[in-house]
Design an enzyme around this catalytic site. Sequence first.
Site, PDB file in Angstrom:
ATOM      1  N   LYS A 134       0.840  -1.202   0.000  1.00 16.66           N
ATOM      2  CA  LYS A 134       0.000   0.000   0.000  1.00 16.66           C
ATOM      3  C   LYS A 134       0.882   1.261   0.000  1.00 16.66           C
ATOM      4  O   LYS A 134       2.102   1.183   0.230  1.00 16.66           O
ATOM      5  CB  LYS A 134      -0.919  -0.039   1.225  1.00 16.66           C
ATOM      6  CG  LYS A 134      -1.879  -1.235   1.225  1.00 16.66           C
ATOM      7  CD  LYS A 134      -2.753  -1.249   2.473  1.00 16.66           C
ATOM      8  CE  LYS A 134      -3.666  -2.454   2.494  1.00 16.66           C
ATOM      9  NZ  LYS A 134      -4.547  -2.490   3.692  1.00 16.66           N
ATOM     10  N   TYR A 158     -11.940  -2.702  -3.160  1.00 10.12           N
ATOM     11  CA  TYR A 158     -12.502  -2.775  -1.798  1.00 10.12           C
ATOM     12  C   TYR A 158     -14.030  -2.723  -1.808  1.00 10.12           C
ATOM     13  O   TYR A 158     -14.637  -2.353  -0.802  1.00 10.12           O
ATOM     14  CB  TYR A 158     -11.919  -1.657  -0.936  1.00 10.12           C
ATOM     15  CG  TYR A 158     -10.527  -1.971  -0.403  1.00 10.12           C
ATOM     16  CD1 TYR A 158     -10.280  -3.135   0.328  1.00 10.12           C
ATOM     17  CD2 TYR A 158      -9.460  -1.100  -0.608  1.00 10.12           C
ATOM     18  CE1 TYR A 158      -9.008  -3.431   0.820  1.00 10.12           C
ATOM     19  CE2 TYR A 158      -8.180  -1.393  -0.117  1.00 10.12           C
ATOM     20  CZ  TYR A 158      -7.975  -2.558   0.597  1.00 10.12           C
ATOM     21  OH  TYR A 158      -6.711  -2.844   1.096  1.00 10.12           O
ATOM     22  N   PHE A 165     -15.508   3.118   7.189  1.00 10.25           N
ATOM     23  CA  PHE A 165     -14.119   3.452   6.846  1.00 10.25           C
ATOM     24  C   PHE A 165     -13.861   3.431   5.336  1.00 10.25           C
ATOM     25  O   PHE A 165     -12.743   3.686   4.891  1.00 10.25           O
ATOM     26  CB  PHE A 165     -13.149   2.489   7.546  1.00 10.25           C
ATOM     27  CG  PHE A 165     -13.363   1.024   7.253  1.00 10.25           C
ATOM     28  CD1 PHE A 165     -12.858   0.441   6.092  1.00 10.25           C
ATOM     29  CD2 PHE A 165     -14.062   0.222   8.144  1.00 10.25           C
ATOM     30  CE1 PHE A 165     -13.052  -0.900   5.819  1.00 10.25           C
ATOM     31  CE2 PHE A 165     -14.262  -1.135   7.878  1.00 10.25           C
ATOM     32  CZ  PHE A 165     -13.753  -1.700   6.712  1.00 10.25           C
ATOM     33  N   ARG A 220      -1.428 -14.698   3.664  1.00  9.90           N
ATOM     34  CA  ARG A 220      -2.210 -14.051   4.746  1.00  9.90           C
ATOM     35  C   ARG A 220      -1.521 -14.273   6.101  1.00  9.90           C
ATOM     36  O   ARG A 220      -1.516 -13.382   6.952  1.00  9.90           O
ATOM     37  CB  ARG A 220      -3.635 -14.604   4.783  1.00  9.90           C
ATOM     38  CG  ARG A 220      -4.466 -14.232   3.573  1.00  9.90           C
ATOM     39  CD  ARG A 220      -4.985 -12.825   3.591  1.00  9.90           C
ATOM     40  NE  ARG A 220      -5.957 -12.594   4.642  1.00  9.90           N
ATOM     41  CZ  ARG A 220      -6.676 -11.477   4.748  1.00  9.90           C
ATOM     42  NH1 ARG A 220      -6.511 -10.473   3.882  1.00  9.90           N
ATOM     43  NH2 ARG A 220      -7.539 -11.334   5.724  1.00  9.90           N
ATOM     44  N   THR A 258      -5.202  -7.910  10.602  1.00  8.12           N
ATOM     45  CA  THR A 258      -5.535  -6.598  10.035  1.00  8.12           C
ATOM     46  C   THR A 258      -5.075  -5.460  10.955  1.00  8.12           C
ATOM     47  O   THR A 258      -4.562  -4.443  10.485  1.00  8.12           O
ATOM     48  CB  THR A 258      -7.061  -6.505   9.818  1.00  8.12           C
ATOM     49  OG1 THR A 258      -7.475  -7.627   9.027  1.00  8.12           O
ATOM     50  CG2 THR A 258      -7.444  -5.218   9.113  1.00  8.12           C
ATOM     51  N   ARG A 287       2.880  -7.185   9.094  1.00  3.20           N
ATOM     52  CA  ARG A 287       2.220  -6.136   9.878  1.00  3.20           C
ATOM     53  C   ARG A 287       2.724  -6.124  11.317  1.00  3.20           C
ATOM     54  O   ARG A 287       2.840  -5.060  11.932  1.00  3.20           O
ATOM     55  CB  ARG A 287       0.703  -6.313   9.822  1.00  3.20           C
ATOM     56  CG  ARG A 287       0.100  -5.952   8.451  1.00  3.20           C
ATOM     57  CD  ARG A 287      -1.352  -6.371   8.367  1.00  3.20           C
ATOM     58  NE  ARG A 287      -1.995  -5.938   7.136  1.00  3.20           N
ATOM     59  CZ  ARG A 287      -3.151  -6.429   6.690  1.00  3.20           C
ATOM     60  NH1 ARG A 287      -3.775  -7.386   7.369  1.00  3.20           N
ATOM     61  NH2 ARG A 287      -3.687  -5.982   5.571  1.00  3.20           N
ATOM     62  N   ASN A 320      -1.574  -0.245   7.362  1.00  5.45           N
ATOM     63  CA  ASN A 320      -1.063  -1.603   7.633  1.00  5.45           C
ATOM     64  C   ASN A 320      -0.272  -2.204   6.474  1.00  5.45           C
ATOM     65  O   ASN A 320      -0.112  -3.409   6.371  1.00  5.45           O
ATOM     66  CB  ASN A 320      -2.187  -2.526   8.121  1.00  5.45           C
ATOM     67  CG  ASN A 320      -3.321  -2.665   7.135  1.00  5.45           C
ATOM     68  OD1 ASN A 320      -3.211  -2.235   5.990  1.00  5.45           O
ATOM     69  ND2 ASN A 320      -4.410  -3.279   7.569  1.00  5.45           N
ATOM     70  N   HIS A 365      -1.650  -5.557   1.378  1.00  5.20           N
ATOM     71  CA  HIS A 365      -2.906  -6.273   1.135  1.00  5.20           C
ATOM     72  C   HIS A 365      -2.589  -7.659   0.587  1.00  5.20           C
ATOM     73  O   HIS A 365      -1.656  -7.815  -0.205  1.00  5.20           O
ATOM     74  CB  HIS A 365      -3.775  -5.539   0.107  1.00  5.20           C
ATOM     75  CG  HIS A 365      -4.828  -6.427  -0.491  1.00  5.20           C
ATOM     76  ND1 HIS A 365      -6.028  -6.674   0.142  1.00  5.20           N
ATOM     77  CD2 HIS A 365      -4.844  -7.181  -1.621  1.00  5.20           C
ATOM     78  CE1 HIS A 365      -6.734  -7.520  -0.589  1.00  5.20           C
ATOM     79  NE2 HIS A 365      -6.034  -7.846  -1.666  1.00  5.20           N
ATOM     80  N   GLU A 392      -9.233 -10.132  -7.990  1.00  2.00           N
ATOM     81  CA  GLU A 392      -8.226  -9.063  -7.833  1.00  2.00           C
ATOM     82  C   GLU A 392      -7.127  -9.146  -8.894  1.00  2.00           C
ATOM     83  O   GLU A 392      -6.682  -8.117  -9.412  1.00  2.00           O
ATOM     84  CB  GLU A 392      -7.638  -9.125  -6.419  1.00  2.00           C
ATOM     85  CG  GLU A 392      -8.662  -8.725  -5.358  1.00  2.00           C
ATOM     86  CD  GLU A 392      -8.268  -9.102  -3.940  1.00  2.00           C
ATOM     87  OE1 GLU A 392      -7.163  -9.663  -3.749  1.00  2.00           O
ATOM     88  OE2 GLU A 392      -9.064  -8.851  -3.019  1.00  2.00           O
TER      89      GLU A 392
HETATM   90  P1  RTP Z   1      -6.658  -5.946   3.176  1.00  2.48           P
HETATM   91  O1  RTP Z   1      -7.971  -6.284   2.468  1.00  2.48           O
HETATM   92  O2  RTP Z   1      -6.225  -4.529   2.928  1.00  2.48           O
HETATM   93  O3  RTP Z   1      -5.613  -6.975   2.870  1.00  2.48           O
HETATM   94  O4  RTP Z   1      -6.895  -6.045   4.752  1.00  2.48           O
HETATM   95  P2  RTP Z   1      -7.613  -7.200   5.562  1.00  2.48           P
HETATM   96  O5  RTP Z   1      -8.139  -8.236   4.612  1.00  2.48           O
HETATM   97  O6  RTP Z   1      -6.697  -7.642   6.635  1.00  2.48           O
HETATM   98  O7  RTP Z   1      -8.831  -6.436   6.232  1.00  2.48           O
HETATM   99  P3  RTP Z   1     -10.251  -6.045   5.615  1.00  2.48           P
HETATM  100  O8  RTP Z   1     -11.286  -6.409   6.606  1.00  2.48           O
HETATM  101  O9  RTP Z   1     -10.399  -6.567   4.221  1.00  2.48           O
HETATM  102  O10 RTP Z   1     -10.180  -4.462   5.578  1.00  2.48           O
HETATM  103  C1  RTP Z   1      -9.570  -3.787   4.500  1.00  2.48           C
HETATM  104  C2  RTP Z   1      -8.775  -2.627   5.047  1.00  2.48           C
HETATM  105  O11 RTP Z   1      -9.679  -1.663   5.561  1.00  2.48           O
HETATM  106  C3  RTP Z   1      -9.100  -1.027   6.679  1.00  2.48           C
HETATM  107  N1  RTP Z   1     -10.004  -1.198   7.820  1.00  2.48           N
HETATM  108  N2  RTP Z   1     -10.256  -0.250   8.675  1.00  2.48           N
HETATM  109  N3  RTP Z   1     -11.260   1.254  10.833  1.00  2.48           N
HETATM  110  C4  RTP Z   1     -11.638  -0.008  10.695  1.00  2.48           C
HETATM  111  O12 RTP Z   1     -12.390  -0.562  11.467  1.00  2.48           O
HETATM  112  C5  RTP Z   1     -11.098  -0.761   9.564  1.00  2.48           C
HETATM  113  N4  RTP Z   1     -11.368  -2.012   9.281  1.00  2.48           N
HETATM  114  C6  RTP Z   1     -10.664  -2.287   8.162  1.00  2.48           C
HETATM  115  C7  RTP Z   1      -7.756  -1.674   6.957  1.00  2.48           C
HETATM  116  O13 RTP Z   1      -6.742  -0.849   6.408  1.00  2.48           O
HETATM  117  C8  RTP Z   1      -7.855  -2.978   6.213  1.00  2.48           C
HETATM  118  O14 RTP Z   1      -6.576  -3.431   5.776  1.00  2.48           O
HETATM  119 MG    MG Z   2      -9.313  -7.787   2.936  1.00  2.00          MG
END
Ligand code: RTP
Ligand code: MG
Length: 171
Positions: A30, A70, A78, A106, A112, A123, A133, A136, A147
């Site tokens: 990112k 996303y 968010f 992962r 996350t 991370r 973080n 992705h 993707e």
């Molecule tokens: P990513 O998709 O970026 O790999 O991250 P992830 O699967 O670990 O988490 P995901 O639930 O898909 O969330 C995507 C990104 O959104 C941001 N986020 N912020 N403020 C919040 O509660 C919140 N929850 C998620 C994070 O930057 C996360 O990587």
């Molecule tokens: Mg995700």
Amino acid sequence: MCLPIRASGVDDDDGFFKVMAAERSFIAIKPDGVQRGLVGEILGRFERKGFKLVGLKQLTPTRELAEQHYGVHKERPFFAGLVDFITSGPVVAMVWEGDGVITSARKMIGATKPLEAEPGTIRGDLAINIGRNVIHGSDAPETAAFEIGLWFQPSELSDWTPSDQGWRVEG
Ligand code: RTP
Ligand code: MG
């Protein structure tokens, strides 16, 4: 659409042509990871693990690309901030290949919330904030397929065999 499974063939012992499946995952460093000079560190972890790099480019995503990427989060509070962030500068987009790469990546990435990510994960070692973080990774075969097709043209992906493949994988 580009599938995460690349079919290739080998002649089986019984003389039949057996289709082998190579799993692929979409991984992106990112804008915070790029700005902080962590590209080599992160890319190196996947190289040292033994996965195969089949796609690599740097780009600043358009809002349309970020919103599609996303899209699953579009109703979340968010979402707008997440799209602002991911479009704020260059992202290093990658496709890595190897058995189990989706789940393994992962694990290598970690939770996350970086403060909940285990030490030793990307991370866990390199980040402190959920909104910054650094990386992705696709979370399932279906999202990997979506993707990879969203970020890469098929012609941007390389089918190749590392010269040390036999030292990575038995058989
Ligand atoms: P990513 O998709 O970026 O790999 O991250 P992830 O699967 O670990 O988490 P995901 O639930 O898909 O969330 C995507 C990104 O959104 C941001 N986020 N912020 N403020 C919040 O509660 C919140 N929850 C998620 C994070 O930057 C996360 O990587
Ligand atoms: Mg995700």
